[in-house]
Scaffold this active site. Sequence first.
Site, mmCIF file in Angstrom:
data_model
loop_
_atom_site.group_PDB
_atom_site.id
_atom_site.type_symbol
_atom_site.label_atom_id
_atom_site.label_comp_id
_atom_site.label_asym_id
_atom_site.label_seq_id
_atom_site.Cartn_x
_atom_site.Cartn_y
_atom_site.Cartn_z
ATOM 1 N N GLU A 258 -18.135 6.069 -4.206
ATOM 2 C CA GLU A 258 -17.739 6.168 -2.806
ATOM 3 C C GLU A 258 -17.585 7.616 -2.402
ATOM 4 O O GLU A 258 -17.871 8.016 -1.289
ATOM 5 C CB GLU A 258 -16.385 5.486 -2.621
ATOM 6 N N GLU B 72 -1.772 5.118 1.753
ATOM 7 C CA GLU B 72 -0.832 5.303 0.639
ATOM 8 C C GLU B 72 -1.576 5.494 -0.673
ATOM 9 O O GLU B 72 -1.212 6.335 -1.500
ATOM 10 C CB GLU B 72 0.113 4.081 0.544
ATOM 11 N N SER C 184 -17.002 -7.098 3.758
ATOM 12 C CA SER C 184 -17.808 -6.619 4.884
ATOM 13 C C SER C 184 -19.244 -7.085 4.727
ATOM 14 O O SER C 184 -19.825 -6.992 3.643
ATOM 15 C CB SER C 184 -17.813 -5.085 4.934
ATOM 16 N N GLN D 127 -19.940 -6.086 -1.334
ATOM 17 C CA GLN D 127 -19.068 -5.813 -2.467
ATOM 18 C C GLN D 127 -17.923 -6.813 -2.457
ATOM 19 O O GLN D 127 -17.079 -6.792 -1.554
ATOM 20 C CB GLN D 127 -18.538 -4.400 -2.335
ATOM 21 N N SER E 100 -12.136 -7.378 -3.209
ATOM 22 C CA SER E 100 -10.787 -7.712 -2.722
ATOM 23 C C SER E 100 -10.548 -9.217 -2.649
ATOM 24 O O SER E 100 -11.450 -9.989 -2.357
ATOM 25 C CB SER E 100 -10.582 -7.119 -1.336
HETATM 26 C C1 LIG Z 1 -12.441 -3.211 7.740
HETATM 27 C C2 LIG Z 1 -12.285 -3.550 6.289
HETATM 28 C C3 LIG Z 1 -13.406 -3.733 5.501
HETATM 29 C C4 LIG Z 1 -13.277 -4.066 4.155
HETATM 30 N N1 LIG Z 1 -14.403 -4.285 3.417
HETATM 31 C C5 LIG Z 1 -14.282 -4.688 2.119
HETATM 32 C C6 LIG Z 1 -15.425 -5.036 1.342
HETATM 33 O O1 LIG Z 1 -16.540 -4.985 1.829
HETATM 34 N N2 LIG Z 1 -15.262 -5.460 0.082
HETATM 35 C C7 LIG Z 1 -14.040 -5.534 -0.489
HETATM 36 O O2 LIG Z 1 -13.960 -5.902 -1.648
HETATM 37 N N3 LIG Z 1 -12.915 -5.231 0.205
HETATM 38 C C8 LIG Z 1 -13.013 -4.823 1.504
HETATM 39 N N4 LIG Z 1 -11.890 -4.520 2.229
HETATM 40 C C9 LIG Z 1 -10.586 -4.685 1.586
HETATM 41 C C10 LIG Z 1 -9.847 -3.402 1.360
HETATM 42 O O3 LIG Z 1 -10.370 -2.705 0.263
HETATM 43 C C11 LIG Z 1 -8.373 -3.769 1.185
HETATM 44 O O4 LIG Z 1 -7.940 -4.355 2.375
HETATM 45 C C12 LIG Z 1 -7.512 -2.599 0.859
HETATM 46 O O5 LIG Z 1 -7.848 -2.065 -0.394
HETATM 47 C C13 LIG Z 1 -6.028 -2.925 0.915
HETATM 48 O O6 LIG Z 1 -5.723 -4.078 0.210
HETATM 49 P P1 LIG Z 1 -4.890 -5.272 0.893
HETATM 50 O O7 LIG Z 1 -5.546 -5.570 2.184
HETATM 51 O O8 LIG Z 1 -4.756 -6.338 -0.089
HETATM 52 O O9 LIG Z 1 -3.489 -4.661 1.204
HETATM 53 P P2 LIG Z 1 -2.273 -4.552 0.187
HETATM 54 O O10 LIG Z 1 -2.764 -4.020 -1.093
HETATM 55 O O11 LIG Z 1 -1.541 -5.859 0.171
HETATM 56 O O12 LIG Z 1 -1.405 -3.456 0.902
HETATM 57 C C14 LIG Z 1 -0.371 -3.762 1.848
HETATM 58 C C15 LIG Z 1 0.452 -2.484 2.042
HETATM 59 O O13 LIG Z 1 1.056 -2.126 0.812
HETATM 60 C C16 LIG Z 1 0.733 -0.801 0.480
HETATM 61 N N5 LIG Z 1 0.577 -0.666 -0.959
HETATM 62 C C17 LIG Z 1 -0.051 -1.469 -1.851
HETATM 63 N N6 LIG Z 1 -0.026 -0.949 -3.073
HETATM 64 C C18 LIG Z 1 0.646 0.206 -3.000
HETATM 65 C C19 LIG Z 1 1.021 1.217 -3.920
HETATM 66 N N7 LIG Z 1 0.672 1.176 -5.209
HETATM 67 N N8 LIG Z 1 1.717 2.256 -3.446
HETATM 68 C C20 LIG Z 1 2.070 2.339 -2.138
HETATM 69 N N9 LIG Z 1 1.748 1.445 -1.231
HETATM 70 C C21 LIG Z 1 1.046 0.392 -1.649
HETATM 71 C C22 LIG Z 1 -0.585 -0.539 1.173
HETATM 72 O O14 LIG Z 1 -0.789 0.834 1.371
HETATM 73 C C23 LIG Z 1 -0.406 -1.288 2.466
HETATM 74 O O15 LIG Z 1 0.289 -0.495 3.371
HETATM 75 C C24 LIG Z 1 -11.995 -4.183 3.585
HETATM 76 C C25 LIG Z 1 -10.863 -3.982 4.383
HETATM 77 C C26 LIG Z 1 -10.996 -3.665 5.727
HETATM 78 C C27 LIG Z 1 -9.769 -3.473 6.541
#
Ligand SMILES: Cc1cc2nc3c(=O)[nH]c(=O)nc-3n(C[C@H](O)[C@H](O)[C@H](O)COP(=O)(O)OP(=O)(O)OC[C@H]3O[C@@H](n4cnc5c(N)ncnc54)[C@H](O)[C@@H]3O)c2cc1C
Lengths: 415, 375
Positions: free
Chosen positions: A253, A381, A170, A135, A138
């Site tokens: 999901e 969050e 992933s 998928q 991100s």
């Molecule tokens: C092990 C792992 C596997 C993954 N696999 C996939 C995959 O296969 N495909 C894919 O597309 N993605 C994947 N992801 C990505 C995952 O969906 C994102 O990492 C996740 O949604 C968070 O986005 P970010 O990393 O950009 O963090 P950010 O969005 O930058 O968040 C940083 C911090 O800000 C907080 N924050 C952000 N927005 C808000 C809000 N509106 N209110 C309050 N707090 C907020 C968050 O909670 C966090 O604490 C994976 C991530 C991990 C860790």
Amino acid sequence: MNFDDTPQEAAFRAEAKAWIAANAPKQYEDELRKASLGRVALKGANILEVAKAWQKKKADAGWACLHWPKEYGGRGSSPIERVIWQQEEGPFGRLSSMFIIGHGMCGPTMMAFAGEEQKRRYLPPLASGEKIWCQLFSEPAGGSDVAGLRTRAEKRGDEWVINGQKIWTSGAHYSDYGILLTRTDPTVAKHKGLTMFFLDMKSPGVEVRPIKQASGASDFNEVYFTDVRIPDTQRLGNVNDGWNVSLTTLMNERMSIGAGVATGFPELFDFCNSLMLEDGPAIENRAVRSKLANWAVKASGLKYTSMRAISALSRGERPGPDNSIGKLVAGSMIQDVATYALDLQGAAGTLSGPEDAEVAGKFQAMLLRAPGTRVEGGTDEIMRNIIAERVLGLPGDIRVDKDVPFNKIPTKGRA
Amino acid sequence: MNFDFSDEQKQMRDEARKFLSEQCPPKAVREVLDGKAPYDKALWKGLAEMGFLGVAIPEQFGGAGAGHLELCVIAEEMGRALAPVPFSSTVYLAAEPLLIAGSDAQKQKWLPKIASGDAIGTLALFEGKGNPSPKAITVTANGGVLNGVKKPVPDGAIADFAVVAARTGSSGRESDISLFIVDLKAGGVEIKSLTNIDLTRGQAEITFKDAKAEPLGAAGEGWSVITQVLDRAAVLMAFEQVGGADRALEMGRDYALDRIAFGRPIGSFQAVKHMLADMYVSATLARSNCYYGAWALSTNAGELPEAAAAARISATQAFQHCAKNNIQVHGGMGFTWEFDCHMYYRRANAVALGLGSLSYWEDALIDRMRKKNAA
Ligand SMILES: Cc1cc2nc3c(=O)[nH]c(=O)nc-3n(C[C@H](O)[C@H](O)[C@H](O)COP(=O)(O)OP(=O)(O)OC[C@H]3O[C@@H](n4cnc5c(N)ncnc54)[C@H](O)[C@@H]3O)c2cc1C
């Protein structure tokens, strides 16, 4: 109130049980059972091959993707049968981890938006594990805020040309196909200019670069797109309607309940039962017991919450947004449990070499995987927002970027 | 699997909720809170007429003979409404030991009166600080009379009779403890009302001076009955707690939607949303543990001791958590006497202790899990 199967459920369970007993790769059962969170690896065997073989065997006998229609490689089962299967599959279900995204999210999205011929072509090999899907949502600029993504798709004749970068994908390194969310119009509000596609991960211009995780493992990747061409026939949903398509993916999901989330509690309980502290067995220490009891009721609360959800499923109800609770509670819990298990060991808790891996190493693996659990598939969050908004009916967050054209939204926090 | 209440049970819940919202609005709770009455007599009669007091009492003893699942359903609603009546003391702490250990004559004497609302009962177990323990019992029974002091006794000042745990031996073992029924209106009984944190439910000190006592169950088996009663009461009380937690959450949610600050409903601030989401999570986990407790209670399963402790701990935590954060969501208003928040806060912290403290149940849970594991 009872825990009994209906006669049909009992018959299904018996059939599943018998088939699993006769066919599962039992040589790995013990190892799979003991594998700690985020560390499914088999000694002396290639986990990917073992997993694919088990999935294929299931598919050939009609036990793969139970809830999918038969013509797409499934069994046309009810949700409750799917749960019964998961219960019976037990530790062998851990072999499915690399198929979860494909089966849970990509497949259902294809089912809802691909053409009939495409469904018949792509879904059966996805169900049987011959092809793995990922998928690609991100991006560095859009994780929680998925709609903030920047990967561009531009129409050239019957094709789309893709440029940009995905991250945290992933399984991209062993995936054959992926579903891809792109920006097709940067001049309108961010949710309105997105389009969804599926693509062959071997297409020219796709480059997968594994990321080394905090845990030391490499399960996810960066994926770069340089002039990657996708035929318009591989578009899912209408142009600029990708946001709605992605909601279908994310909603699916939620259907993945039943298997039970890992909390680390059974491991901690066993550990405290055997650990000798300076003043006697850990389990007899009052402070230890208090901590254990607190986690015990969280673990049982989660277990029985999922049983209530399963009961609702068996009555034909759809899973509600309150299924977000599992990941939210288990994520922090496993982190805290692991921290505590190491704390109980004092300085020895730092050791993870082969001699100590059984004890410290197991909890260290949990500790190092847990941060990912709290982020993937929606952070704590975001989960709390979902509960507050969709369960409790509180107002949505204020969105300053809602009606602003995407290319006018600021990109840096500090100027 | 049907891990849920049946449609009939849910219908009973709706009935109870409707009845209590009409007969037990916060205004009625406040009559007792403000000390105008020791309990709500009209409500007590009404509950009897609805059949709620005898819901788990067999028909032959004047009850509805429905069962413990039905009682759980009612308990939740009693907790939601903060009903200021001696329900838990009479129904969980006095009727249950009678059901477990009473002779036919004893059941015939007291249970119909409980079901009809004509007798209030209680359990006299505690003697000052500390948790349930056979060692802590110093009230003695000798030659058919009791001597000593019990405190606190829930609803002791309004009760007609008490089940009393007393010492009948000096071996230092559990088998020293036996149970007795004492008519509190008879001679040799002095009762003093005690003030307590939950102003909607009374506590008392009861002094026995050669008070006439009738044995309940076999001599030396009192502690085993007490343990069973506490386990059953733990499940039932946990439902009251979940009812209270749910109501506190609902009050917080409603206030967050109505109250405007900085030009927007406070429920749109994420810190407030997340606080409410966490309340929902703890209430949901507790509810699920309670359902398991209800199943174990109603089927008298071997799992009851463990299930009861888990339900008790998680419901105690959930109610305390929701009650305190409900005040936080309400800001200064939450800290006023006029708003109902403090009534839930008081009740949450009082029921957390009434059957033994949180740490007592934590200890019990791990003990029970360990025994099961070893078995
Ligand atoms: C092990 C792992 C596997 C993954 N696999 C996939 C995959 O296969 N495909 C894919 O597309 N993605 C994947 N992801 C990505 C995952 O969906 C994102 O990492 C996740 O949604 C968070 O986005 P970010 O990393 O950009 O963090 P950010 O969005 O930058 O968040 C940083 C911090 O800000 C907080 N924050 C952000 N927005 C808000 C809000 N509106 N209110 C309050 N707090 C907020 C968050 O909670 C966090 O604490 C994976 C991530 C991990 C860790």
